[in-house]
Design a protein around this motif. Sequence first.
Motif, PDB file in Angstrom:
ATOM      1  N   LEU A  21       0.853  -1.163   0.000  1.00  0.00           N
ATOM      2  CA  LEU A  21       0.000   0.000   0.000  1.00  0.00           C
ATOM      3  C   LEU A  21       0.895   1.221   0.000  1.00  0.00           C
ATOM      4  CD1 LEU A  21      -2.526  -1.101   2.711  1.00  0.00           C
ATOM      5  CD2 LEU A  21      -3.073  -0.625   0.356  1.00  0.00           C
ATOM      6  N   HIS A 139      -8.861 -22.119   4.640  1.00  0.00           N
ATOM      7  CA  HIS A 139      -9.678 -21.227   5.461  1.00  0.00           C
ATOM      8  C   HIS A 139     -10.924 -21.982   5.926  1.00  0.00           C
ATOM      9  CE1 HIS A 139      -7.610 -17.355   4.914  1.00  0.00           C
ATOM     10  NE2 HIS A 139      -7.293 -17.796   3.703  1.00  0.00           N
ATOM     11  N   HIS A 210       0.961  -7.653  13.363  1.00  0.00           N
ATOM     12  CA  HIS A 210       0.184  -8.559  12.508  1.00  0.00           C
ATOM     13  C   HIS A 210      -1.073  -9.047  13.228  1.00  0.00           C
ATOM     14  CE1 HIS A 210      -0.635 -11.223   9.247  1.00  0.00           C
ATOM     15  NE2 HIS A 210      -0.417 -12.324   9.945  1.00  0.00           N
TER      16      HIS A 210
ATOM     17  N   ALA B  19      -1.390 -16.447   5.361  1.00  0.00           N
ATOM     18  CA  ALA B  19      -1.817 -15.389   6.286  1.00  0.00           C
ATOM     19  C   ALA B  19      -0.641 -14.965   7.176  1.00  0.00           C
ATOM     20  CB  ALA B  19      -2.996 -15.862   7.128  1.00  0.00           C
ATOM     21  N   ASP B  20       0.147 -15.950   7.621  1.00  0.00           N
ATOM     22  CA  ASP B  20       1.288 -15.629   8.487  1.00  0.00           C
ATOM     23  C   ASP B  20       2.349 -14.802   7.766  1.00  0.00           C
ATOM     24  OD1 ASP B  20       1.311 -18.794  10.355  1.00  0.00           O
ATOM     25  OD2 ASP B  20       0.155 -16.940  10.619  1.00  0.00           O
ATOM     26  N   LEU B  22       1.757 -12.528   5.393  1.00  0.00           N
ATOM     27  CA  LEU B  22       1.197 -11.306   4.795  1.00  0.00           C
ATOM     28  C   LEU B  22       2.031 -10.062   5.077  1.00  0.00           C
ATOM     29  CD1 LEU B  22      -2.667 -11.500   5.325  1.00  0.00           C
ATOM     30  CD2 LEU B  22      -1.431 -11.427   3.170  1.00  0.00           C
ATOM     31  N   LEU B  23       2.425  -9.893   6.331  1.00  0.00           N
ATOM     32  CA  LEU B  23       3.132  -8.676   6.709  1.00  0.00           C
ATOM     33  C   LEU B  23       4.454  -8.581   5.947  1.00  0.00           C
ATOM     34  CD1 LEU B  23       3.347  -7.248  10.293  1.00  0.00           C
ATOM     35  CD2 LEU B  23       5.352  -7.237   8.856  1.00  0.00           C
ATOM     36  N   ASP B  24       5.201  -9.686   5.934  1.00  0.00           N
ATOM     37  CA  ASP B  24       6.495  -9.668   5.249  1.00  0.00           C
ATOM     38  C   ASP B  24       6.324  -9.544   3.742  1.00  0.00           C
ATOM     39  OD1 ASP B  24       8.213 -11.957   7.527  1.00  0.00           O
ATOM     40  OD2 ASP B  24       7.947  -9.791   7.563  1.00  0.00           O
ATOM     41  N   TYR B  25       5.270 -10.147   3.206  1.00  0.00           N
ATOM     42  CA  TYR B  25       4.999 -10.026   1.770  1.00  0.00           C
ATOM     43  C   TYR B  25       4.762  -8.567   1.390  1.00  0.00           C
ATOM     44  CZ  TYR B  25       2.399 -10.425  -2.651  1.00  0.00           C
ATOM     45  OH  TYR B  25       1.965 -10.279  -3.946  1.00  0.00           O
ATOM     46  N   MET B  26       3.995  -7.870   2.206  1.00  0.00           N
ATOM     47  CA  MET B  26       3.648  -6.494   1.884  1.00  0.00           C
ATOM     48  C   MET B  26       4.808  -5.534   2.067  1.00  0.00           C
ATOM     49  SD  MET B  26      -0.226  -6.355   3.302  1.00  0.00           S
ATOM     50  CE  MET B  26      -0.291  -4.590   3.136  1.00  0.00           C
ATOM     51  N   GLY B  28       7.930  -6.459   1.408  1.00  0.00           N
ATOM     52  CA  GLY B  28       9.003  -6.879   0.513  1.00  0.00           C
ATOM     53  C   GLY B  28      10.129  -7.638   1.187  1.00  0.00           C
ATOM     54  N   GLU B  29       9.840  -8.304   2.302  1.00  0.00           N
ATOM     55  CA  GLU B  29      10.902  -8.983   3.037  1.00  0.00           C
ATOM     56  C   GLU B  29      10.997 -10.481   2.750  1.00  0.00           C
ATOM     57  OE1 GLU B  29       9.873  -6.188   6.752  1.00  0.00           O
ATOM     58  OE2 GLU B  29      11.336  -7.740   7.247  1.00  0.00           O
ATOM     59  N   VAL B  35       8.091 -15.449  -2.609  1.00  0.00           N
ATOM     60  CA  VAL B  35       7.148 -14.536  -3.260  1.00  0.00           C
ATOM     61  C   VAL B  35       6.452 -15.232  -4.424  1.00  0.00           C
ATOM     62  CG1 VAL B  35       6.934 -12.429  -4.642  1.00  0.00           C
ATOM     63  CG2 VAL B  35       8.335 -12.419  -2.581  1.00  0.00           C
ATOM     64  N   CYS B  48      -7.825 -16.772  -0.205  1.00  0.00           N
ATOM     65  CA  CYS B  48      -6.627 -16.037   0.201  1.00  0.00           C
ATOM     66  C   CYS B  48      -6.567 -14.666  -0.460  1.00  0.00           C
ATOM     67  CB  CYS B  48      -5.363 -16.842  -0.102  1.00  0.00           C
ATOM     68  SG  CYS B  48      -5.048 -18.137   1.132  1.00  0.00           S
ATOM     69  N   VAL B  49      -7.065 -14.558  -1.681  1.00  0.00           N
ATOM     70  CA  VAL B  49      -7.119 -13.248  -2.336  1.00  0.00           C
ATOM     71  C   VAL B  49      -8.042 -12.327  -1.561  1.00  0.00           C
ATOM     72  CG1 VAL B  49      -7.856 -12.011  -4.404  1.00  0.00           C
ATOM     73  CG2 VAL B  49      -6.558 -14.130  -4.638  1.00  0.00           C
ATOM     74  N   ASN B  53      -6.959  -8.879   0.342  1.00  0.00           N
ATOM     75  CA  ASN B  53      -7.617  -7.602   0.037  1.00  0.00           C
ATOM     76  C   ASN B  53      -8.208  -6.966   1.295  1.00  0.00           C
ATOM     77  OD1 ASN B  53      -6.988  -7.794  -2.671  1.00  0.00           O
ATOM     78  ND2 ASN B  53      -9.024  -8.517  -3.302  1.00  0.00           N
ATOM     79  N   TYR B  55      -7.260  -7.536   4.397  1.00  0.00           N
ATOM     80  CA  TYR B  55      -6.140  -7.173   5.289  1.00  0.00           C
ATOM     81  C   TYR B  55      -5.591  -5.814   4.881  1.00  0.00           C
ATOM     82  CZ  TYR B  55      -1.636  -7.890   7.799  1.00  0.00           C
ATOM     83  OH  TYR B  55      -0.540  -7.781   8.635  1.00  0.00           O
ATOM     84  N   LYS B  56      -5.369  -5.635   3.572  1.00  0.00           N
ATOM     85  CA  LYS B  56      -4.866  -4.348   3.070  1.00  0.00           C
ATOM     86  C   LYS B  56      -5.860  -3.235   3.364  1.00  0.00           C
ATOM     87  CE  LYS B  56      -2.172  -5.763  -0.990  1.00  0.00           C
ATOM     88  NZ  LYS B  56      -2.189  -5.737  -2.470  1.00  0.00           N
TER      89      LYS B  56
END
Lengths: 229, 93
Positions: A21, A139, A210, B19-20, B22-26, B28-29, B35, B48-49, B53, B55-56
Amino acid sequence: MTVDPRGRERRQRTPQGAKGLPQPKAPTRQPDAEERLLVERVKAKDQRAFETLYRRYCSRVYRHAMALVGIAAEAEEVVQEVFLTLYEKAKTFRGEAAFSTWLYRLTVNAALTRLRRRKRSREVSYEDYLPKYEPDGHHLGPEGSVVDWSQDVDKLLASKELHRILRQALDQLRPVDKAVVMLSDLEGVPNREIGKALGLSVPAVKIRLHRARLFLRGKLAVSFGHSPY
Amino acid sequence: MAKRSIVGRADSAICREIADLLLDYMTGELDPETVAAFQEHLRLCPDCVAFLNTYKKTIQTTRSLRFEDIPAEMEKRVRRFLRERTQKDHLGR
């Protein structure tokens, strides 16, 4: 058409937007050297230097305090406490971290003290709002159980009601978790600085961030009439 | 960056791992292989999509919160308070 992990044909959903984002604007900083000089002068009890720092940072400290404690009178107390501490304990600022990091730490500590005094009944169990999974790793629920309500939010992004729901959910976080979310997502503070401000390792900041985001996501989902999972 | 366990398993039920991450994916880690596996799983898993969405969108909604600047009267009041306290301290030396 694609075949999903359960062997069914599915039309593709599109991930929204780019990977990340847009980041919130990082806090603007006065040149570090000038700040350090002002702090050195405050150490010598220079009133003018102290008032300069107050004028520059009082609004930022107030906004951070309001984001954390939510009550104007308490936020005012936090501002008083932060600047008094700055004046009285300026000698403890050794310049290893940025001045703004030190200020975050003072603000968060003062705010957390007040938050911890409040009744614990405000906090709820995160587990009720975190994602759940089937034993096989999917899920929870049949295919399509996870509803994409993100488009619904777009229509309401400026609405007071949405913000009221979110603020209420933020108030239900544990105080440290709330501080992490506000510093990261509202202020764009890097995880390393959040860790320094709160005395946490970077991995600990990430885990708290998170889980708090997942909780908030669950709360927003429920507000739209969907499962939190 | 260390390899994560989803590499080679994109077509499996790795929704919890996704899900675990997500933070690192967003931020770039994640390493490139992870990836690629992450994005391949998204191609196959609409749940998951949807999760990504939402989560963002949660983060975006938090960022849309606004807090007021310090009110002018409060700013003056606190400044007076600080002046009294610090001058008292200064004179007391």
